[in-house]
Design an enzyme around this catalytic site. Structure first.
Site, PDB file in Angstrom:
ATOM      1  CB  CYS A 265      -0.968  -0.012   1.179  1.00 46.49           C
ATOM      2  SG  CYS A 265      -2.254  -1.241   0.962  1.00 46.49           S
TER       3      CYS A 265
HETATM    4  N1  LIG Z   1      -3.420  -5.378   1.446  1.00 46.70           N
HETATM    5  C1  LIG Z   1      -3.713  -4.369   2.251  1.00 46.70           C
HETATM    6  O1  LIG Z   1      -3.219  -4.279   3.377  1.00 46.70           O
HETATM    7  C2  LIG Z   1      -4.692  -3.312   1.815  1.00 46.70           C
HETATM    8  C3  LIG Z   1      -5.258  -2.459   2.774  1.00 46.70           C
HETATM    9  C4  LIG Z   1      -6.164  -1.490   2.364  1.00 46.70           C
HETATM   10  C5  LIG Z   1      -6.499  -1.363   1.029  1.00 46.70           C
HETATM   11  N2  LIG Z   1      -5.911  -2.188   0.105  1.00 46.70           N
HETATM   12  C6  LIG Z   1      -6.313  -2.054  -1.304  1.00 46.70           C
HETATM   13  O2  LIG Z   1      -7.272  -3.080  -1.586  1.00 46.70           O
HETATM   14  C7  LIG Z   1      -7.118  -3.552  -2.931  1.00 46.70           C
HETATM   15  C8  LIG Z   1      -6.870  -5.055  -2.931  1.00 46.70           C
HETATM   16  O3  LIG Z   1      -5.655  -5.288  -2.264  1.00 46.70           O
HETATM   17  P1  LIG Z   1      -5.196  -6.766  -1.837  1.00 46.70           P
HETATM   18  O4  LIG Z   1      -3.951  -6.615  -1.051  1.00 46.70           O
HETATM   19  O5  LIG Z   1      -6.353  -7.488  -1.258  1.00 46.70           O
HETATM   20  O6  LIG Z   1      -4.866  -7.376  -3.284  1.00 46.70           O
HETATM   21  P2  LIG Z   1      -4.567  -8.907  -3.649  1.00 46.70           P
HETATM   22  O7  LIG Z   1      -3.666  -8.863  -4.835  1.00 46.70           O
HETATM   23  O8  LIG Z   1      -4.157  -9.651  -2.434  1.00 46.70           O
HETATM   24  O9  LIG Z   1      -5.990  -9.470  -4.087  1.00 46.70           O
HETATM   25  C9  LIG Z   1      -6.647  -9.131  -5.269  1.00 46.70           C
HETATM   26  C10 LIG Z   1      -7.395 -10.360  -5.750  1.00 46.70           C
HETATM   27  O10 LIG Z   1      -8.256  -9.991  -6.836  1.00 46.70           O
HETATM   28  C11 LIG Z   1      -8.306 -11.089  -7.757  1.00 46.70           C
HETATM   29  N3  LIG Z   1      -8.830 -10.585  -9.035  1.00 46.70           N
HETATM   30  C12 LIG Z   1      -8.247  -9.756  -9.912  1.00 46.70           C
HETATM   31  N4  LIG Z   1      -9.099  -9.492 -10.930  1.00 46.70           N
HETATM   32  C13 LIG Z   1     -10.259 -10.139 -10.678  1.00 46.70           C
HETATM   33  C14 LIG Z   1     -11.505 -10.246 -11.347  1.00 46.70           C
HETATM   34  N5  LIG Z   1     -11.760  -9.598 -12.476  1.00 46.70           N
HETATM   35  N6  LIG Z   1     -12.460 -11.026 -10.791  1.00 46.70           N
HETATM   36  C15 LIG Z   1     -12.228 -11.681  -9.628  1.00 46.70           C
HETATM   37  N7  LIG Z   1     -11.061 -11.617  -8.952  1.00 46.70           N
HETATM   38  C16 LIG Z   1     -10.089 -10.852  -9.467  1.00 46.70           C
HETATM   39  C17 LIG Z   1      -6.879 -11.601  -7.759  1.00 46.70           C
HETATM   40  O11 LIG Z   1      -6.779 -12.921  -8.233  1.00 46.70           O
HETATM   41  C18 LIG Z   1      -6.500 -11.472  -6.279  1.00 46.70           C
HETATM   42  O12 LIG Z   1      -6.777 -12.661  -5.562  1.00 46.70           O
HETATM   43  C19 LIG Z   1      -5.994  -2.712  -3.528  1.00 46.70           C
HETATM   44  O13 LIG Z   1      -6.536  -1.599  -4.178  1.00 46.70           O
HETATM   45  C20 LIG Z   1      -5.206  -2.263  -2.308  1.00 46.70           C
HETATM   46  O14 LIG Z   1      -4.494  -1.065  -2.530  1.00 46.70           O
HETATM   47  C21 LIG Z   1      -5.051  -3.172   0.479  1.00 46.70           C
END
Ligand SMILES: NC(=O)c1ccc[n+]([C@@H]2O[C@H](COP(=O)([O-])OP(=O)(O)OC[C@H]3O[C@@H](n4cnc5c(N)ncnc54)[C@H](O)[C@@H]3O)[C@@H](O)[C@H]2O)c1
Length: 431
Positions: A265
């Site tokens: 992030c």
């Molecule tokens: N990880 C954190 O600590 C955190 C905290 C707050 C906000 N965020 C934000 O949240 C969002 C997600 O982050 P994350 O860490 O969970 O990402 P991640 O990469 O762990 O998970 C994303 C998931 O989405 C899936 N995906 C992608 N395209 C898809 C589709 N069309 N249909 C279904 N599934 C699909 C991927 O396979 C993956 O499993 C980002 O924008 C991030 O900046 C993350």
């Protein structure tokens, strides 16, 4: 309420589990079949404290399931959260292609249902994305805002490592809505949460997320810059920040100096905000400095180690901690990556150890050997760099470092208590 979640990574899975625990029926969607299978077996595909038992129970009680079929999940729910990744593009700007794809899939499914449905973006997106990318996709498919659908933006603030607790007990819940109906549907989802709820417009909600992360990252880089002057004058930056942090206008949190911030992030969100500012004609001077300081910290740590050890070429260096922080297996933007690269560039042999993240780290930097324990990593090493604040490292004492060829330790996260160190040469950032 019946809720579908598109993207079941760190945020999507924790959101799904949290909302199911609060009594909603949740269908998680992911394009990765192995994640879907794992969730349906009740086994979290990520390491996150407390998730395992709760997921297993919710799956058994049929309150949560996972699928690869977006259309079916959307049709069987009233609200869909978009939780897909929003990684950095090569130039550092935000890549919204996963949000775009997910929106297209949702739009197609909604065209077949004919029932009112709220689409809510939870992924971190730059202001304007929800109304300027997601909404047009829905409208182009033939859906009418306010009649067929509602639109919202509900940023997520959870921290990996304590993600479930953060989700269940957040400092605040931010709900941006395109109209009153969307806002009230989203409010209803969170009605059993005790946290304050900020209800606002969509762009403000999108901006709140970026400003929060940028300010936290700024505090860290500020502490790191102050640590450099403390090192020069013989002051201790931790003591300084303890004194500073007692000021209620400032707060002690996020003022720890060290090897810099990593993770999925902070680096990506600050970079995205920098690009967004420039695109809007605003010069992001502070944000650029935040990134510059952060990029230098791992190099500074290597410099300090070299200062203690002499030329690093041919020396074996152990990096303790490969995850970007404790209690997670996530290595995205971990400071162990630039640190290992710099050590290798200077000709060192690098051995890494992490209690959880070894497997995830293995593809990140080639030529880093992975050890199965602290002892294995330290044995025969000339120097040790502590990169992650794992609890396991806090209890290391002088005798643990005696297996090293030369017991020289650079503590990048202030995890060790060096009192009583006699034979270990110990230094830490900011003192
Ligand atoms: N990880 C954190 O600590 C955190 C905290 C707050 C906000 N965020 C934000 O949240 C969002 C997600 O982050 P994350 O860490 O969970 O990402 P991640 O990469 O762990 O998970 C994303 C998931 O989405 C899936 N995906 C992608 N395209 C898809 C589709 N069309 N249909 C279904 N599934 C699909 C991927 O396979 C993956 O499993 C980002 O924008 C991030 O900046 C993350």
């Amino acid at each position: 309420m019946n809720i579908s979640i598109i993207g079941t990574g760190y945020v999507g899975l924790v959101t799904g589990v949290g909302l199911a625990e609060k009594g909603h029926r949740v269908i998680c969607v992911d394009t990765d079949g192995s994640k879907v299978d794992s969730i349906n077996r009740g086994v979290p595909p990520i390491f996150e404290k407390d998730l395992e038992g709760m997921l297993e129970r919710l799956v058994k009680e049929e309150k949560l399931e996972a699928t690869m079929d977006t259309a079916n999940a959307v049709k069987n729910s009233q609200v869909t959260f978009i939780c897909v990744g929003t990684p950095s593009s090569e130039d550092g700007s935000i890549d919204t292609s996963y949000v775009e794809r997910a929106s297209q899939d949702i739009a197609e499914a909604l065209m077949e249902t004919g029932e009112y449905h709220v689409v809510c973006v939870k992924s971190t997106v730059v202001p304007g994305t929800t109304e300027g990318l997601v909404l047009p996709i829905m409208e182009e498919a033939g859906l009418e805002m306010g009649k067929d659908m509602g639109l919202g933006m509900n940023p997520e603030f959870l921290r990996e490592g304590v993600a479930l607790d953060d989700f269940m007990n957040p400092d605040r819940i931010v709900i941006g809505g395109a109209d009153d109906r969307s806002k009230s549907v989203l409010r209803e989802i969170y009605q059993d949460f005790e946290s304050p709820i900020v209800v606002t417009d969509i762009k403000t909600a999108e901006m709140i997320k970026y400003v929060s992360n940028a300010l936290l990252a700024t505090k860290i880089s500020f502490a790191n810059e102050m640590s450099r002057i403390c090192e020069k004058i013989g002051a201790d930056v931790y003591g300084v920040m303890d004194g500073v942090g007692l000021d209620s206008r400032i707060e002690r949190k996020f003022l720890n100096a060290g090897v810099g911030f990593g993770g999925s992030c902070f680096p990506k969100d600050v970079m995205a905000l920098i690009h967004f500012c420039r695109w809007q004609g605003v010069n992001p001077r502070i944000l650029e400095a935040v990134i510059k300081v952060n990029e230098h910290q791992p190099i500074h740590a290597v410099n300090m180690l070299e200062d203690m050890l002499g030329r690093l070429s041919g020396k074996r260096i152990a990096i303790l901690g490969l995850a970007f922080k404790a209690d997670t297996d996530d290595v995205r933007e971990s400071r162990a990556i630039p640190m290992a690269q710099e050590l290798l560039r200077r000709g060192a042999r690098v051995v890494g150890y992490d209690p959880m993240a070894g497997k995830n780290f293995s593809g990140e930097v080639s030529n880093v050997e992975l050890a199965g324990s602290v002892e294995e990593a330290l044995t025969g090493s000339h120097g040790c760099l502590i990169q992650t604040d794992w609890e396991e490292f806090r209890s290391l004492g002088e005798k643990d470092f005696m297996v090293m060829s030369t017991p020289v330790v650079l503590d990048g996260r202030r995890v060790l208590n060096p009192e009583g160190f006699d034979k270990v040469r110990y230094r830490t950032i900011g003192r």
